[in-house]
Enzyme design. Structure first.
Site, PDB file in Angstrom:
ATOM      1  N   GLU A  88      -4.119 -28.469  29.714  1.00 15.08           N
ATOM      2  CA  GLU A  88      -5.347 -29.243  29.513  1.00 15.08           C
ATOM      3  C   GLU A  88      -5.102 -30.503  28.690  1.00 15.08           C
ATOM      4  O   GLU A  88      -5.938 -31.395  28.637  1.00 15.08           O
ATOM      5  CB  GLU A  88      -6.407 -28.373  28.834  1.00 15.08           C
ATOM      6  CG  GLU A  88      -6.859 -27.198  29.699  1.00 15.08           C
ATOM      7  CD  GLU A  88      -7.949 -26.382  29.024  1.00 15.08           C
ATOM      8  OE1 GLU A  88      -9.006 -26.949  28.687  1.00 15.08           O
ATOM      9  OE2 GLU A  88      -7.726 -25.170  28.816  1.00 15.08           O
ATOM     10  N   THR A 130       1.183  -4.092   4.563  1.00 15.70           N
ATOM     11  CA  THR A 130       0.949  -4.338   5.989  1.00 15.70           C
ATOM     12  C   THR A 130       0.337  -5.713   6.278  1.00 15.70           C
ATOM     13  O   THR A 130       0.425  -6.199   7.403  1.00 15.70           O
ATOM     14  CB  THR A 130       0.027  -3.253   6.577  1.00 15.70           C
ATOM     15  OG1 THR A 130      -1.217  -3.247   5.864  1.00 15.70           O
ATOM     16  CG2 THR A 130       0.679  -1.877   6.498  1.00 15.70           C
ATOM     17  N   ASP A 131      -0.284  -6.355   5.278  1.00 13.52           N
ATOM     18  CA  ASP A 131      -0.999  -7.604   5.556  1.00 13.52           C
ATOM     19  C   ASP A 131      -0.089  -8.694   6.090  1.00 13.52           C
ATOM     20  O   ASP A 131      -0.489  -9.465   6.974  1.00 13.52           O
ATOM     21  CB  ASP A 131      -1.705  -8.102   4.289  1.00 13.52           C
ATOM     22  CG  ASP A 131      -2.957  -7.312   3.964  1.00 13.52           C
ATOM     23  OD1 ASP A 131      -3.322  -6.428   4.765  1.00 13.52           O
ATOM     24  OD2 ASP A 131      -3.568  -7.563   2.908  1.00 13.52           O
ATOM     25  N   SER A 187       1.196  -7.558  -0.495  1.00 11.85           N
ATOM     26  CA  SER A 187       1.850  -8.425   0.483  1.00 11.85           C
ATOM     27  C   SER A 187       1.087  -9.718   0.735  1.00 11.85           C
ATOM     28  O   SER A 187       1.640 -10.659   1.303  1.00 11.85           O
ATOM     29  CB  SER A 187       2.087  -7.678   1.802  1.00 11.85           C
ATOM     30  OG  SER A 187       0.882  -7.408   2.476  1.00 11.85           O
ATOM     31  N   THR A 224       0.820  -1.211   0.000  1.00 14.43           N
ATOM     32  CA  THR A 224       0.000   0.000   0.000  1.00 14.43           C
ATOM     33  C   THR A 224       0.850   1.256   0.000  1.00 14.43           C
ATOM     34  O   THR A 224       0.469   2.274  -0.581  1.00 14.43           O
ATOM     35  CB  THR A 224      -0.940  -0.005   1.214  1.00 14.43           C
ATOM     36  OG1 THR A 224      -1.786  -1.153   1.147  1.00 14.43           O
ATOM     37  CG2 THR A 224      -1.803   1.242   1.256  1.00 14.43           C
ATOM     38  N   LYS A 230      -0.825  -7.232  13.275  1.00 11.14           N
ATOM     39  CA  LYS A 230      -1.824  -6.302  12.742  1.00 11.14           C
ATOM     40  C   LYS A 230      -3.155  -6.579  13.425  1.00 11.14           C
ATOM     41  O   LYS A 230      -3.599  -7.719  13.519  1.00 11.14           O
ATOM     42  CB  LYS A 230      -1.946  -6.478  11.226  1.00 11.14           C
ATOM     43  CG  LYS A 230      -2.803  -5.422  10.548  1.00 11.14           C
ATOM     44  CD  LYS A 230      -2.749  -5.555   9.027  1.00 11.14           C
ATOM     45  CE  LYS A 230      -3.583  -4.456   8.369  1.00 11.14           C
ATOM     46  NZ  LYS A 230      -3.527  -4.523   6.892  1.00 11.14           N
ATOM     47  N   TYR A 233      -7.469   1.131  -4.739  1.00  9.80           N
ATOM     48  CA  TYR A 233      -6.148   1.470  -5.252  1.00  9.80           C
ATOM     49  C   TYR A 233      -5.439   0.203  -5.717  1.00  9.80           C
ATOM     50  O   TYR A 233      -5.869  -0.918  -5.417  1.00  9.80           O
ATOM     51  CB  TYR A 233      -5.310   2.168  -4.173  1.00  9.80           C
ATOM     52  CG  TYR A 233      -5.032   1.310  -2.969  1.00  9.80           C
ATOM     53  CD1 TYR A 233      -3.859   0.562  -2.862  1.00  9.80           C
ATOM     54  CD2 TYR A 233      -5.956   1.213  -1.929  1.00  9.80           C
ATOM     55  CE1 TYR A 233      -3.614  -0.243  -1.769  1.00  9.80           C
ATOM     56  CE2 TYR A 233      -5.717   0.412  -0.827  1.00  9.80           C
ATOM     57  CZ  TYR A 233      -4.540  -0.308  -0.748  1.00  9.80           C
ATOM     58  OH  TYR A 233      -4.300  -1.108   0.341  1.00  9.80           O
TER      59      TYR A 233
END
Length: 328
Positions: free
Chosen positions: A285, A91-92, A58, A12, A164, A25
């Site tokens: 557990e 950013t992903d 990404s 981005t 994120k 975009y």
């Protein structure tokens, strides 16, 4: 003056929209030269050079690009061609790329990822200031030996801890548990801590120049999860399975049985959690010793997958894999 080399991969931060108020975009449309030119004052921070390493969204990032990035960074540092490196990234999956580099870059020199939540052509684009701050950190001698970092929205995160947390919020990145590594605002940097776990120059992992990393699947646990998902992964030849478990890395009883069969077939099973923070502990557990499971400790599922891939590529046995999750 410090020498900072920027490796651009798209995302981005290099996105171009149809207008400055458009929410749609195309990522990776702006080249590195334009990114550098869009940031006034970079030349006062460092001797900056740039390289268009990749040009992608990404979500298309993969192990081949990770390995290429790590090897390129290591070559730059080995040749003393840069004092610090900045990687511009979508950013992903920035947290995944960052953690892979955190484990496979062999120098204590700073590597700083940055990106943006708004494209380059957007009203109030956040990319230029993020890039400015990232370069300032990469040029800072005190940034050495802090591992790979993410500089974004005036915050400085360790690649090991960051994740994120929002699809669209500019303040999307958080570091649950350990908290921020520091802040970086208009070139003013403050450090709060150093990472405690092994990284970069302390790491025993290699990026492997030409070897493909083993396949590891992440399976998401939920109420009513079916064991055939486990059997499907095993039939496809996975070397490892990471469970994004409920709570403390838990799955329904029938899935436990399927995972136990997977372990007997030679698959390494790691119990992580879909919960946003907290540790997954051994033997709370489930009897991990008897079942042959590994626990992720503090790593989220996506980072657990990366560490497990590297452990398998280095042919570590199950006990050594568990130790790696406690060390890295």
């Amino acid at each position: 003056m410090a020498r900072v080399h920027i490796l651009a991969t798209g995302g981005t931060i290099a996105g171009r929209g149809s207008s400055d108020t458009s929410s749609s975009y195309r990522p990776g449309s702006v080249m590195i030269e334009q990114l550098i030119d869009s940031v006034p004052g970079l030349g006062a921070l460092a001797e900056v050079t740039g390289e268009q390493f990749a040009q992608m969204s990404s979500q298309d990032m993969d192990e081949v690009v990770w390995q290429g990035l790590a090897n390129r960074i290591n070559k730059l540092f080995d040749a003393d061609a840069a004092d610090g490196v900045v990687v511009t990234h979508g950013t992903d999956t920035a947290e995944e790329t960052g953690y892979f580099l955190h484990l496979t870059v062999t120098s204590d020199r700073p590597v700083v990822l940055t990106g943006s939540m708004r494209p380059a052509t957007s009203l109030s684009a956040d990319g230029p200031l993020n890039l400015y701050n990232a370069v300032s950190v990469a040029a800072d001698r005190d940034a050495r030996d802090r591992g790979v970092m993410l500089a974004i929205n005036d915050d400085l995160h360790s690649a090991r801890d960051v994740t994120k947390s929002s699809t669209t919020d500019v303040q999307t990145f958080i570091s649950p548990g350990p908290g921020l590594l520091g802040t970086a605002r208009l070139g003013r940097i403050r450090y709060f801590r150093r990472p405690k776990r092994l990284h970069t120059s302390q790491s025993s992992f290699s990026a492997f120049a030409q070897r493909r990393l083993p396949r590891v699947d992440i399976l998401y646990s939920h109420a009513g999860m079916q064991p055939d998902l486990v059997r499907a992964s095993v039939s496809l030849g996975v070397r490892g399975i990471v469970i994004a478990g409920v709570g403390n890395g838990n799955v329904p009883g029938p899935v436990v049985s399927a995972l136990t069969d997977a372990v007997k077939a030679g698959v390494i099973v790691v119990r992580a959690t879909r919960v946003g923070s907290g540790d997954v502990e051994r033997g709370v557990e489930l009897d991990d010793d008897a079942l042959g499971f590994v626990v992720a400790d503090q790593l989220n599922p996506q980072k657990s997958r990366i560490l497990l891939q590297l452990c398998l590529a280095h042919e570590l046995d199950r006990n050594a894999v568990q130790e790696a999750f406690f060390q890295y």
